[in-house]
Design an enzyme around this catalytic site. Structure first.
Site, PDB file in Angstrom:
ATOM      1  N   GLN A  82     -18.218  -6.762  -0.548  1.00 57.25           N
ATOM      2  CA  GLN A  82     -17.360  -7.561  -1.428  1.00 57.25           C
ATOM      3  C   GLN A  82     -16.872  -8.847  -0.783  1.00 57.25           C
ATOM      4  O   GLN A  82     -16.092  -9.585  -1.379  1.00 57.25           O
ATOM      5  CB  GLN A  82     -16.186  -6.725  -1.931  1.00 57.25           C
ATOM      6  CG  GLN A  82     -15.136  -6.410  -0.893  1.00 57.25           C
ATOM      7  CD  GLN A  82     -14.132  -5.409  -1.423  1.00 57.25           C
ATOM      8  OE1 GLN A  82     -14.463  -4.249  -1.681  1.00 57.25           O
ATOM      9  NE2 GLN A  82     -12.909  -5.835  -1.635  1.00 57.25           N
TER      10      GLN A  82
ATOM     11  N   HIS B 271       0.841  -1.205   0.000  1.00 56.42           N
ATOM     12  CA  HIS B 271       0.000   0.000   0.000  1.00 56.42           C
ATOM     13  C   HIS B 271       0.876   1.254   0.000  1.00 56.42           C
ATOM     14  O   HIS B 271       0.558   2.239  -0.677  1.00 56.42           O
ATOM     15  CB  HIS B 271      -0.888   0.028   1.244  1.00 56.42           C
ATOM     16  CG  HIS B 271      -1.855  -1.109   1.367  1.00 56.42           C
ATOM     17  ND1 HIS B 271      -1.709  -2.110   2.292  1.00 56.42           N
ATOM     18  CD2 HIS B 271      -2.985  -1.403   0.675  1.00 56.42           C
ATOM     19  CE1 HIS B 271      -2.707  -2.964   2.185  1.00 56.42           C
ATOM     20  NE2 HIS B 271      -3.499  -2.571   1.205  1.00 56.42           N
TER      21      HIS B 271
HETATM   22  P1  AMP Z   1      -6.558  -3.926  -0.287  1.00 58.35           P
HETATM   23  O1  AMP Z   1      -6.375  -3.091   0.948  1.00 58.35           O
HETATM   24  O2  AMP Z   1      -6.052  -5.306  -0.152  1.00 58.35           O
HETATM   25  O3  AMP Z   1      -7.949  -3.819  -0.845  1.00 58.35           O
HETATM   26  O4  AMP Z   1      -5.599  -3.262  -1.371  1.00 58.35           O
HETATM   27  C1  AMP Z   1      -5.662  -1.898  -1.684  1.00 58.35           C
HETATM   28  C2  AMP Z   1      -4.830  -1.632  -2.903  1.00 58.35           C
HETATM   29  O5  AMP Z   1      -3.480  -1.997  -2.630  1.00 58.35           O
HETATM   30  C3  AMP Z   1      -5.278  -2.463  -4.106  1.00 58.35           C
HETATM   31  O6  AMP Z   1      -5.182  -1.663  -5.272  1.00 58.35           O
HETATM   32  C4  AMP Z   1      -4.258  -3.578  -4.125  1.00 58.35           C
HETATM   33  O7  AMP Z   1      -4.055  -4.128  -5.406  1.00 58.35           O
HETATM   34  C5  AMP Z   1      -3.015  -2.861  -3.638  1.00 58.35           C
HETATM   35  N1  AMP Z   1      -2.059  -3.827  -3.092  1.00 58.35           N
HETATM   36  C6  AMP Z   1      -2.273  -4.753  -2.129  1.00 58.35           C
HETATM   37  N2  AMP Z   1      -1.171  -5.505  -1.929  1.00 58.35           N
HETATM   38  C7  AMP Z   1      -0.238  -5.045  -2.806  1.00 58.35           C
HETATM   39  C8  AMP Z   1       1.109  -5.420  -3.108  1.00 58.35           C
HETATM   40  N3  AMP Z   1       1.727  -6.424  -2.479  1.00 58.35           N
HETATM   41  N4  AMP Z   1       1.768  -4.736  -4.063  1.00 58.35           N
HETATM   42  C9  AMP Z   1       1.153  -3.723  -4.747  1.00 58.35           C
HETATM   43  N5  AMP Z   1      -0.117  -3.325  -4.496  1.00 58.35           N
HETATM   44  C10 AMP Z   1      -0.803  -3.977  -3.555  1.00 58.35           C
END
Ligand code: AMP
Length: 282
Positions: free
Chosen positions: A63, A39
């Site tokens: 979701q 993030h």
């Molecule tokens: P989430 O909080 O899991 O919904 O993720 C929020 C954003 O962070 C989304 O756009 C994810 O694709 C991105 N994200 C989560 N993990 C990673 C990672 N390891 N590398 C790059 N982006 C990430």
């Protein structure tokens, strides 16, 4: 100025109005919190490219298809705020469920075709929930740019399509997957893994690398390439939900690899579901 936190849409809109009037470009990073270095990379990229960066922290109930997954999802707002601040964000938007959903929605967004395979096949309603909440957030924040991780490749494709098809005035930026030193893709769910599962979790990435290596070495049959991954995972206590090679443009499975593809995996380690992917262009 130190970071500001808003819990209501009205307060956030007032603050953003001032920024917009001052001619500042707004970058937006939607998250579900439990923030990690993945993030942080999104936030840093936005902070570099935009005048002011907003991070939303909202564990979106619509979701999740399993209530216990929603209940167990880590919630760490205080550390999320400090990580956002160190990565360069100016505002954290952390609305309650009631703020986002004062009543059940009658309007939803469905993105067809891209949600026929991969995660969508195992998580009914998931991408409707994602697309709908992202459109709500984009309408609330009205950023110039919004940042998404390639780690969630199907989500990224769905958002790009949503924005294109519905003429949402925002530029979508993709950020490459950030990994742990041993290759494991960073995820908020990793912190749920017991030591033994954490130890074997990098096998997902190794399996994907095995497929990519086979393709680079000339294999062009999807079934044969996938066998390489299954041999990597063979003796590990990992339950593969899917391992697919799909056309990067429409996420439809391919037999012969003669277009750019996404190699994607979802697997269960105990009661934790992890996903990862790589791309390959022939
Ligand atoms: P989430 O909080 O899991 O919904 O993720 C929020 C954003 O962070 C989304 O756009 C994810 O694709 C991105 N994200 C989560 N993990 C990673 C990672 N390891 N590398 C790059 N982006 C990430």
């Amino acid at each position: 100025m130190s970071i500001r936190i808003f819990q209501t849409i009205a307060e956030l809109r007032t603050a953003l109005q001032t920024e917009r009037m001052a001619g500042r470009s707004i970058g937006f990073v939607p998250t579900m919190g439990a923030l990690h270095a993945g993030h942080a990379r999104l936030i840093e990229t936005s902070a570099r490219e935009c005048d002011i960066t907003i991070v939303s922290v909202f564990v979106n109930p619509t979701q999740f298809n399993v209530q216990s997954d929603f209940d167990r999802y880590p919630r760490t707002l205080e550390t999320d705020v400090s990580l956002s601040e160190s990565a360069g964000a100016a505002i954290v938007f952390a609305p309650s469920d009631k703020e986002m959903y004062p009543e059940p929605l009658d309007a939803h967004v469905d993105v067809d075709r891209l949600t026929e395979h991969l995660c969508a096949a195992f998580r009914p309603g998931h991408f409707r929930g994602v697309a709908t909440v992202v459109l709500k957030l984009l309408n609330i924040v009205q950023p110039a740019r919004a940042y998404f991780g390639e780690k969630d490749a199907q989500q990224l494709a769905v958002i790009r399509r949503l924005v294109a098809d519905l003429n949402v005035p925002v530029e979508i930026s993709a950020v490459p997957t950030v990994r742990e030193a041993d290759g494991l893709a960073m995820s908020s769910r990793n912190r749920r893994l017991p030591a033994e599962e954490r130890r074997i979790a990098p096998l997902l990435y190794e399996a994907l690398l095995g497929v990519k290596k086979a393709l680079l070495e000339g294999e062009n049959d999807a079934q044969n390439a996938k066998k390489v991954a299954f041999s990597v995972l063979e003796n590990a206590p990992i339950r593969v939900e899917y391992l697919e090679i799909v056309d990067s443009r429409d996420l439809q499975p391919v037999q012969k690899i003669n277009v750019p593809v996404l190699i994607a995996i979802a697997a269960w380690l105990g009661d934790t579901r992890l996903i990862d992917n790589l791309t390959y262009t022939p």
